[in-house]
Design a protein around this motif. Structure first.
Motif, mmCIF file in Angstrom:
data_model
loop_
_atom_site.group_PDB
_atom_site.id
_atom_site.type_symbol
_atom_site.label_atom_id
_atom_site.label_comp_id
_atom_site.label_asym_id
_atom_site.label_seq_id
_atom_site.Cartn_x
_atom_site.Cartn_y
_atom_site.Cartn_z
ATOM 1 N N GLU A 175 0.833 -1.193 0.000
ATOM 2 C CA GLU A 175 0.000 0.000 0.000
ATOM 3 C C GLU A 175 0.871 1.247 0.000
ATOM 4 N N VAL A 176 0.484 2.227 -0.829
ATOM 5 C CA VAL A 176 1.218 3.489 -0.925
ATOM 6 C C VAL A 176 0.344 4.675 -0.530
ATOM 7 N N ASN A 177 -0.829 4.423 0.020
ATOM 8 C CA ASN A 177 -1.746 5.502 0.391
ATOM 9 C C ASN A 177 -1.186 6.278 1.571
ATOM 10 N N ARG A 178 -1.032 7.591 1.434
ATOM 11 C CA ARG A 178 -0.443 8.419 2.473
ATOM 12 C C ARG A 178 -1.490 9.117 3.321
ATOM 13 N N ASP A 179 -2.763 8.886 3.081
ATOM 14 C CA ASP A 179 -3.805 9.538 3.868
ATOM 15 C C ASP A 179 -4.163 8.740 5.111
ATOM 16 N N GLU A 180 -3.680 7.500 5.202
ATOM 17 C CA GLU A 180 -3.997 6.662 6.341
ATOM 18 C C GLU A 180 -3.166 7.099 7.544
ATOM 19 N N THR A 181 -3.820 7.389 8.669
ATOM 20 C CA THR A 181 -3.122 7.815 9.877
ATOM 21 C C THR A 181 -3.170 6.769 10.979
ATOM 22 N N ARG A 182 -3.906 5.699 10.783
ATOM 23 C CA ARG A 182 -3.956 4.647 11.793
ATOM 24 C C ARG A 182 -2.758 3.729 11.651
ATOM 25 N N PRO A 183 -2.199 3.222 12.784
ATOM 26 C CA PRO A 183 -1.053 2.309 12.682
ATOM 27 C C PRO A 183 -1.462 1.004 12.014
ATOM 28 N N LYS A 184 -0.548 0.437 11.259
ATOM 29 C CA LYS A 184 -0.818 -0.805 10.556
ATOM 30 C C LYS A 184 0.441 -1.675 10.607
ATOM 31 N N VAL A 185 0.345 -2.823 11.288
ATOM 32 C CA VAL A 185 1.475 -3.734 11.419
ATOM 33 C C VAL A 185 1.617 -4.530 10.132
ATOM 34 N N VAL A 186 2.798 -4.450 9.523
ATOM 35 C CA VAL A 186 3.060 -5.127 8.256
ATOM 36 C C VAL A 186 4.376 -5.882 8.391
ATOM 37 N N ASN A 187 4.723 -6.633 7.353
ATOM 38 C CA ASN A 187 5.960 -7.411 7.378
ATOM 39 C C ASN A 187 7.021 -6.884 6.424
ATOM 40 N N ALA A 188 6.751 -5.778 5.747
ATOM 41 C CA ALA A 188 7.740 -5.213 4.817
ATOM 42 C C ALA A 188 7.493 -3.720 4.664
ATOM 43 N N VAL A 189 8.576 -2.973 4.521
ATOM 44 C CA VAL A 189 8.520 -1.520 4.329
ATOM 45 C C VAL A 189 9.424 -1.177 3.152
ATOM 46 N N THR A 190 8.922 -0.358 2.229
ATOM 47 C CA THR A 190 9.699 0.071 1.063
ATOM 48 C C THR A 190 10.199 1.486 1.310
ATOM 49 N N LEU A 191 11.507 1.669 1.160
ATOM 50 C CA LEU A 191 12.159 2.941 1.460
ATOM 51 C C LEU A 191 12.755 3.540 0.195
ATOM 52 N N GLU A 192 12.800 4.879 0.146
ATOM 53 C CA GLU A 192 13.431 5.587 -0.966
ATOM 54 C C GLU A 192 14.838 5.999 -0.550
ATOM 55 N N VAL A 193 15.837 5.502 -1.274
ATOM 56 C CA VAL A 193 17.241 5.744 -0.929
ATOM 57 C C VAL A 193 18.025 6.092 -2.186
ATOM 58 N N THR A 194 19.202 6.657 -1.969
ATOM 59 C CA THR A 194 20.134 6.878 -3.065
ATOM 60 C C THR A 194 20.865 5.576 -3.364
ATOM 61 N N PRO A 195 21.540 5.456 -4.499
ATOM 62 C CA PRO A 195 22.288 4.221 -4.768
ATOM 63 C C PRO A 195 23.305 3.893 -3.680
ATOM 64 N N GLU A 196 24.004 4.897 -3.132
ATOM 65 C CA GLU A 196 24.971 4.631 -2.068
ATOM 66 C C GLU A 196 24.267 4.150 -0.801
ATOM 67 N N GLN A 197 23.130 4.759 -0.476
ATOM 68 C CA GLN A 197 22.382 4.312 0.697
ATOM 69 C C GLN A 197 21.811 2.916 0.502
ATOM 70 N N ALA A 198 21.454 2.568 -0.723
ATOM 71 C CA ALA A 198 20.956 1.226 -0.997
ATOM 72 C C ALA A 198 22.029 0.182 -0.715
ATOM 73 N N GLU A 199 23.271 0.481 -1.052
ATOM 74 C CA GLU A 199 24.365 -0.456 -0.787
ATOM 75 C C GLU A 199 24.583 -0.627 0.717
ATOM 76 N N LYS A 200 24.559 0.487 1.465
ATOM 77 C CA LYS A 200 24.740 0.404 2.911
ATOM 78 C C LYS A 200 23.597 -0.366 3.566
ATOM 79 N N LEU A 201 22.379 -0.091 3.124
ATOM 80 C CA LEU A 201 21.221 -0.756 3.718
ATOM 81 C C LEU A 201 21.237 -2.250 3.430
ATOM 82 N N ASP A 202 21.619 -2.639 2.233
ATOM 83 C CA ASP A 202 21.676 -4.058 1.894
ATOM 84 C C ASP A 202 22.744 -4.772 2.713
#
Length: 287
Positions: A175-202
């Motif tokens: 889900e990419v809806n940004r209007d939801e303000t209620r907490p929602k427990v999920v098993n994955a989060v997608t983050l926006e990073v730079t290529p260098e940050q992607a290497e560090k995060l991996d």
């Protein structure tokens, strides 16, 4: 006489009324921005990432002097475009809310040019109890075993350190809806990073355990930390390290060795002796 006076008073009142109407009309005609135009607005709520069609919009009257920059006047020009943000019913559509021409719908339309989207696995604790929602910013903390230091006798040291700061959450689960303000427990989060940050995060998720720290959306300050270890967490409970062995400096002279004590014995004195026979008894006399 009375009728004549009433007629005069009524005539004067009519003249003053006409003069007031003429003055008000001239004042209104001289005011700027009196004309209205027609621009394209949303006919219903539209979520980000959707491919647009002309049926989603309508033309609405809008003051000419307050038309938003980049607004559209023809719904046909929006056919096939993709939204980067949510639009509510009645809001005007402007170019800054649209992805570039030729962009396909979906999550890829939301990624800023020059950046990447990377998904990490989370749980109810790592995901800040479900409060890490699309549009929020988080810091990434990694907990791992640090390589042993030369003075640690080869033992690894546990450490927790912030490795990435102010990372935008693009989506939670699917889900990419940004209007939801209620907490929602999920098993994955997608983050926006730079290529260098992607290497560090991996690398961080492969060598340790990740945690997300939710931060204020308008806080740009960077947290300069050295990381937390057992020594900094409980400094009084950890035994002090053993002192290093003492090394004798090469410049320090060594103490001189003591000479062994030799005990000299006197040499025996040589004496002359004779035997004397006195009857049955024999004696020896030395001189």
């Amino acid at each position: 006489m009375k009728n004549k006076r009433a007629f005069i008073v009524m005539a004067v009142a009519v003249l003053f009324g006409l003069a007031a109407v003429v003055s008000a009309s001239r004042w209104l005609l001289n005011q700027p921005g009196g004309a209205n135009g027609r621009i394209v607005v949303a006919a219903a709520d539209i979520s980000l990432g959707q491919r647009l069609t002309p049926e989603m919009f309508k033309l609405a009257e809008w003051p000419t002097d307050s038309v938003p920059k980049g607004a559209f006047t023809d719904p046909q020009k929006l056919d096939g475009r993709v939204l980067k943000t949510n639009i509510l019913i009645g809001e005007p559509v402007v170019e800054t809310r649209l992805a570039p021409q030729g962009t396909q719908g979906g999550l890829s339309a939301m990624i800023t040019e020059g950046r990447r989207a990377l998904t990490v696995r989370v749980n109810d604790v790592i995901g800040v109890a479900g409060f890490a929602l699309p549009g929020n910013y988080v810091d990434i903390i990694v907990s791992m075993q640090k390589d042993p230091a030369p003075a640690s006798n080869g033992r690894e040291q546990a450490i927790s350190k912030i490795v990435l700061e102010r990372i935008l959450v693009l989506a939670v689960a699917q889900e990419v809806n940004r209007d939801e303000t209620r907490p929602k427990v999920v098993n994955a989060v997608t983050l926006e990073v730079t290529p260098e940050q992607a290497e560090k995060l991996d690398l961080a998720r492969s060598v340790g355990t990740l945690s997300l720290a939710l931060r204020n959306q308008v806080d740009p300050q960077s947290a300069q930390t050295d990381g937390a270890t057992k020594l900094t967490l409980l400094p009084d409970a950890v035994a002090p390290p053993a002192p290093p062995p003492k090394h004798v400096s090469k410049s320090t002279p060594k103490p001189a060795a003591r000479a062994p004590v030799v005990v000299k014995t006197a040499a025996p004195v040589r004496r002359d002796c004779v035997s004397v026979l006195n009857g049955l008894r024999m004696t020896q006399e030395c001189f």
